[in-house]
Design an enzyme around this catalytic site. Structure first.
Site, PDB file in Angstrom:
ATOM      1  N   SER A  69      -9.014   3.301  -4.990  1.00 29.32           N
ATOM      2  CA  SER A  69      -8.185   2.888  -3.854  1.00 29.32           C
ATOM      3  C   SER A  69      -8.277   3.828  -2.648  1.00 29.32           C
ATOM      4  O   SER A  69      -7.254   4.217  -2.077  1.00 29.32           O
ATOM      5  CB  SER A  69      -6.725   2.724  -4.280  1.00 29.32           C
ATOM      6  OG  SER A  69      -6.615   1.742  -5.277  1.00 29.32           O
TER       7      SER A  69
ATOM      8  N   ASP B 212       1.023   5.094  -9.525  1.00 27.10           N
ATOM      9  CA  ASP B 212       1.068   3.635  -9.359  1.00 27.10           C
ATOM     10  C   ASP B 212       2.029   3.002 -10.366  1.00 27.10           C
ATOM     11  O   ASP B 212       2.200   3.517 -11.470  1.00 27.10           O
ATOM     12  CB  ASP B 212      -0.354   3.073  -9.553  1.00 27.10           C
ATOM     13  CG  ASP B 212      -0.495   1.667  -8.988  1.00 27.10           C
ATOM     14  OD1 ASP B 212       0.440   1.185  -8.321  1.00 27.10           O
ATOM     15  OD2 ASP B 212      -1.548   1.050  -9.226  1.00 27.10           O
TER      16      ASP B 212
ATOM     17  N   GLU C 140     -13.148  14.299 -13.287  1.00 30.50           N
ATOM     18  CA  GLU C 140     -12.955  13.524 -14.523  1.00 30.50           C
ATOM     19  C   GLU C 140     -11.836  12.529 -14.236  1.00 30.50           C
ATOM     20  O   GLU C 140     -10.802  12.908 -13.659  1.00 30.50           O
ATOM     21  CB  GLU C 140     -12.536  14.451 -15.676  1.00 30.50           C
ATOM     22  CG  GLU C 140     -13.606  15.443 -16.085  1.00 30.50           C
ATOM     23  CD  GLU C 140     -14.870  14.761 -16.608  1.00 30.50           C
ATOM     24  OE1 GLU C 140     -14.756  13.717 -17.272  1.00 30.50           O
ATOM     25  OE2 GLU C 140     -15.972  15.274 -16.332  1.00 30.50           O
TER      26      GLU C 140
ATOM     27  N   GLU D 259      -3.384   1.992   3.855  1.00 34.12           N
ATOM     28  CA  GLU D 259      -3.210   0.553   3.567  1.00 34.12           C
ATOM     29  C   GLU D 259      -1.737   0.195   3.275  1.00 34.12           C
ATOM     30  O   GLU D 259      -1.352  -0.964   3.376  1.00 34.12           O
ATOM     31  CB  GLU D 259      -4.071   0.134   2.356  1.00 34.12           C
ATOM     32  CG  GLU D 259      -5.576   0.110   2.629  1.00 34.12           C
ATOM     33  CD  GLU D 259      -6.227   1.496   2.639  1.00 34.12           C
ATOM     34  OE1 GLU D 259      -5.639   2.443   2.059  1.00 34.12           O
ATOM     35  OE2 GLU D 259      -7.313   1.646   3.233  1.00 34.12           O
ATOM     36  N   ASN D 260      -0.931   1.219   2.911  1.00 33.98           N
ATOM     37  CA  ASN D 260       0.478   0.924   2.578  1.00 33.98           C
ATOM     38  C   ASN D 260       1.293   0.420   3.775  1.00 33.98           C
ATOM     39  O   ASN D 260       2.363  -0.160   3.611  1.00 33.98           O
ATOM     40  CB  ASN D 260       1.176   2.142   1.955  1.00 33.98           C
ATOM     41  CG  ASN D 260       0.784   2.400   0.522  1.00 33.98           C
ATOM     42  OD1 ASN D 260       0.794   3.541   0.049  1.00 33.98           O
ATOM     43  ND2 ASN D 260       0.416   1.344  -0.204  1.00 33.98           N
TER      44      ASN D 260
ATOM     45  N   ARG E 164      -4.646   8.208 -12.784  1.00 32.07           N
ATOM     46  CA  ARG E 164      -3.995   7.045 -12.177  1.00 32.07           C
ATOM     47  C   ARG E 164      -3.113   6.382 -13.236  1.00 32.07           C
ATOM     48  O   ARG E 164      -3.576   6.090 -14.343  1.00 32.07           O
ATOM     49  CB  ARG E 164      -5.011   6.032 -11.649  1.00 32.07           C
ATOM     50  CG  ARG E 164      -4.285   4.872 -10.965  1.00 32.07           C
ATOM     51  CD  ARG E 164      -5.210   3.922 -10.234  1.00 32.07           C
ATOM     52  NE  ARG E 164      -4.420   2.959  -9.464  1.00 32.07           N
ATOM     53  CZ  ARG E 164      -4.786   2.412  -8.321  1.00 32.07           C
ATOM     54  NH1 ARG E 164      -5.928   2.746  -7.775  1.00 32.07           N
ATOM     55  NH2 ARG E 164      -4.004   1.547  -7.704  1.00 32.07           N
TER      56      ARG E 164
ATOM     57  N   ARG F 282       2.555  -3.235   3.749  1.00 35.13           N
ATOM     58  CA  ARG F 282       3.689  -3.714   2.936  1.00 35.13           C
ATOM     59  C   ARG F 282       4.804  -4.187   3.864  1.00 35.13           C
ATOM     60  O   ARG F 282       4.828  -3.842   5.048  1.00 35.13           O
ATOM     61  CB  ARG F 282       4.206  -2.580   2.056  1.00 35.13           C
ATOM     62  CG  ARG F 282       3.170  -2.186   1.048  1.00 35.13           C
ATOM     63  CD  ARG F 282       3.723  -1.271  -0.011  1.00 35.13           C
ATOM     64  NE  ARG F 282       2.688  -1.107  -1.024  1.00 35.13           N
ATOM     65  CZ  ARG F 282       2.889  -0.719  -2.257  1.00 35.13           C
ATOM     66  NH1 ARG F 282       4.102  -0.420  -2.657  1.00 35.13           N
ATOM     67  NH2 ARG F 282       1.889  -0.606  -3.101  1.00 35.13           N
TER      68      ARG F 282
ATOM     69  N   ARG G 257      -8.963   2.014 -10.591  1.00 34.49           N
ATOM     70  CA  ARG G 257      -9.768   2.120  -9.368  1.00 34.49           C
ATOM     71  C   ARG G 257      -9.284   3.303  -8.539  1.00 34.49           C
ATOM     72  O   ARG G 257      -8.239   3.893  -8.821  1.00 34.49           O
ATOM     73  CB  ARG G 257      -9.736   0.817  -8.576  1.00 34.49           C
ATOM     74  CG  ARG G 257      -8.393   0.261  -8.325  1.00 34.49           C
ATOM     75  CD  ARG G 257      -8.415  -1.002  -7.463  1.00 34.49           C
ATOM     76  NE  ARG G 257      -7.042  -1.418  -7.348  1.00 34.49           N
ATOM     77  CZ  ARG G 257      -6.443  -2.272  -8.179  1.00 34.49           C
ATOM     78  NH1 ARG G 257      -7.127  -2.857  -9.135  1.00 34.49           N
ATOM     79  NH2 ARG G 257      -5.170  -2.539  -8.055  1.00 34.49           N
TER      80      ARG G 257
HETATM   81  C1  FPP Z   1       2.808   2.851  -6.039  1.00 36.53           C
HETATM   82  O1  FPP Z   1       3.647   1.965  -6.699  1.00 36.53           O
HETATM   83  C2  FPP Z   1       3.509   3.910  -5.345  1.00 36.53           C
HETATM   84  C3  FPP Z   1       3.550   4.069  -3.978  1.00 36.53           C
HETATM   85  C4  FPP Z   1       2.916   3.171  -3.035  1.00 36.53           C
HETATM   86  C5  FPP Z   1       4.200   5.187  -3.328  1.00 36.53           C
HETATM   87  C6  FPP Z   1       4.432   6.425  -4.134  1.00 36.53           C
HETATM   88  C7  FPP Z   1       5.785   6.874  -3.797  1.00 36.53           C
HETATM   89  C8  FPP Z   1       6.630   7.489  -4.646  1.00 36.53           C
HETATM   90  C9  FPP Z   1       6.254   7.879  -6.014  1.00 36.53           C
HETATM   91  C10 FPP Z   1       8.020   7.763  -4.235  1.00 36.53           C
HETATM   92  C11 FPP Z   1       8.280   8.931  -3.328  1.00 36.53           C
HETATM   93  C12 FPP Z   1       7.204   9.918  -3.125  1.00 36.53           C
HETATM   94  C13 FPP Z   1       7.383  11.266  -2.952  1.00 36.53           C
HETATM   95  C14 FPP Z   1       6.199  12.123  -2.690  1.00 36.53           C
HETATM   96  C15 FPP Z   1       8.691  11.920  -3.036  1.00 36.53           C
HETATM   97  P1  FPP Z   1       3.571   0.413  -6.268  1.00 36.53           P
HETATM   98  O2  FPP Z   1       4.721   0.151  -5.367  1.00 36.53           O
HETATM   99  O3  FPP Z   1       2.231   0.109  -5.702  1.00 36.53           O
HETATM  100  O4  FPP Z   1       3.758  -0.270  -7.663  1.00 36.53           O
HETATM  101  P2  FPP Z   1       3.211  -1.700  -8.105  1.00 36.53           P
HETATM  102  O5  FPP Z   1       1.711  -1.648  -8.036  1.00 36.53           O
HETATM  103  O6  FPP Z   1       3.717  -1.837  -9.509  1.00 36.53           O
HETATM  104  O7  FPP Z   1       3.808  -2.717  -7.157  1.00 36.53           O
END
Ligand code: FPP
Length: 238
Positions: free
Chosen positions: A189, A13, A200, A60-61, A181, A64, A187
Site C-alpha cells: 500500500s 490495518d 522481511e 490515499e487516506n 501488516r 475517506r 500488500r
Molecule cells: C487502518 O484501519 C488504520 C488507519 C487508516 C489509520 C491508523 C490510525 C490509528 C491506528 C489511530 C491513531 C493513530 C495514532 C498514531 C495515534 P482501517 O480503517 O483501514 O481498517 P479497515 O481496513 O478494517 O477498514
C-alpha cells in the site's frame, strides 16, 4: 538466524473491521487502534527496537469520508497530547515522515511541540508516517535532485544510491528490517517503497485493535528465524 531487527515498520490495518465486528461505528475502531499504538510503542522500546515507524495516515487516506478524516486528525492530536509524557518517560524521540503541509494546523503544532520536547531523548525513534506516500517520497527526491543537477550542484554521473537516500523523507532512518501488516491484507500500500527493499515481511490476520505485545513478540521471533541472504547463498553466510 537474524539478530533483533533494528528498524520495525507497521501497517496498522483493520480498525474499521474491528469496529464492524463489535457492531460499532468505525471511529470506535480507530479509538481502540490508538490505544494499541501506545501499548505497542512502549513495548517496542522495552524490546530495544531502535526505530519504529507507523503508517498513521497515507496520501490515499484523504479519499475517506471527511468525517472519518476529521476523527483521525483529532485522535492524532489527543494521542500526542496524552502520550507525550509517556514518550519522555520511555526515552522515545518522536519524528515524522510525509508531507505535513496539508495537515490541519493543530496537528502540525502538536507534532512540532512533541518533536521538540522529545528531541534530546536517546532511546527508540518513533516515526509517524503522516500524509505519507512512498511514490510521492521518490518523486520529491527526484525533483530536488534534478534541480541540483540543473544548477550543477550534483553531477549526473555521480547520482547513486546514497544520493537518492539523502533526498528521501526517510534519510535519517536505516533500512526497514521487519515490516508487519495486521488484518490479513498482504500488500505494501505505497509504504516506504525504497526502505523496504530487503525487509522481511510479516503478515498476521489479527486486526490492529487486537494486536498485543505478545503478537509483537511473535513477529520478532519469527523475524529471528529468517535467513537474510541479501543476494548471497546460505553457504556464504555460514
Ligand atoms: C487502518 O484501519 C488504520 C488507519 C487508516 C489509520 C491508523 C490510525 C490509528 C491506528 C489511530 C491513531 C493513530 C495514532 C498514531 C495515534 P482501517 O480503517 O483501514 O481498517 P479497515 O481496513 O478494517 O477498514
Amino acid at each position: 538466524m537474524s539478530k533483533k531487527p533494528k528498524h520495525v515498520a507497521i501497517i496498522m490495518d483493520g480498525n474499521g473491521r474491528w469496529a464492524t465486528k463489535q457492531g460499532k461505528e468505525r471511529f470506535a475502531g480507530h479509538n481502540r487502534g490508538a490505544k494499541t499504538v501506545s501499548k505497542i510503542v512502549e513495548h517496542a522500546a522495552k524490546e530495544k527496537i531502535e526505530y519504529l515507524t507507523l503508517f498513521a495516515f497515507s496520501t490515499e487516506n484523504w479519499n475517506r469520508p471527511a468525517e472519518e478524516v476529521n476523527i483521525l486528525m483529532k485522535l492524532l492530536v489527543s494521542s500526542l497530547r496524552k502520550q507525550f509524557s509517556r514518550l519522555t518517560e520511555n526515552n522515545i524521540k518522536l519524528s515524522s515522515i510525509g508531507n505535513l503541509d496539508l495537515l490541519p494546523s493543530i496537528v502540525k503544532e502538536e507534532l512540532s511541540y512533541v518533536k521538540n520536547k522529545t528531541k534530546n531523548n536517546t532511546g527508540m525513534v518513533l516515526t509517524l508516517a503522516l500524509n505519507y506516500g512512498g511514490k510521492e517520497e521518490i518523486i520529491d527526491a527526484v525533483k530536488t535532485i534534478s534541480d541540483k543537477v540543473k544548477n550543477s550542484i550534483i553531477l549526473p554521473e555521480k547520482v547513486d544510491e546514497s544520493t537518492i537516500i539523502a533526498h528521501l523523507y526517510t534519510r535519517n532512518l536505516p533500512p526497514v528490517d521487519l515490516l508487519i501488516r495486521t488484518s490479513g491484507e498482504e500488500r505494501i500500500s505505497n509504504f516506504l517503497l525504497w526502505h523496504i527493499a530487503y525487509a522481511e515481511l510479516y503478515f498476521t490476520k489479527t486486526l490492529w485493535p487486537d494486536f498485543t505485545k505478545e503478537d509483537l513478540n511473535i513477529a520478532l521471533s519469527e523475524y529471528c528465524k529468517r535467513e537474510r541472504r541479501f543476494g548471497k547463498t546460505s553457504e556464504q553466510l555460514n
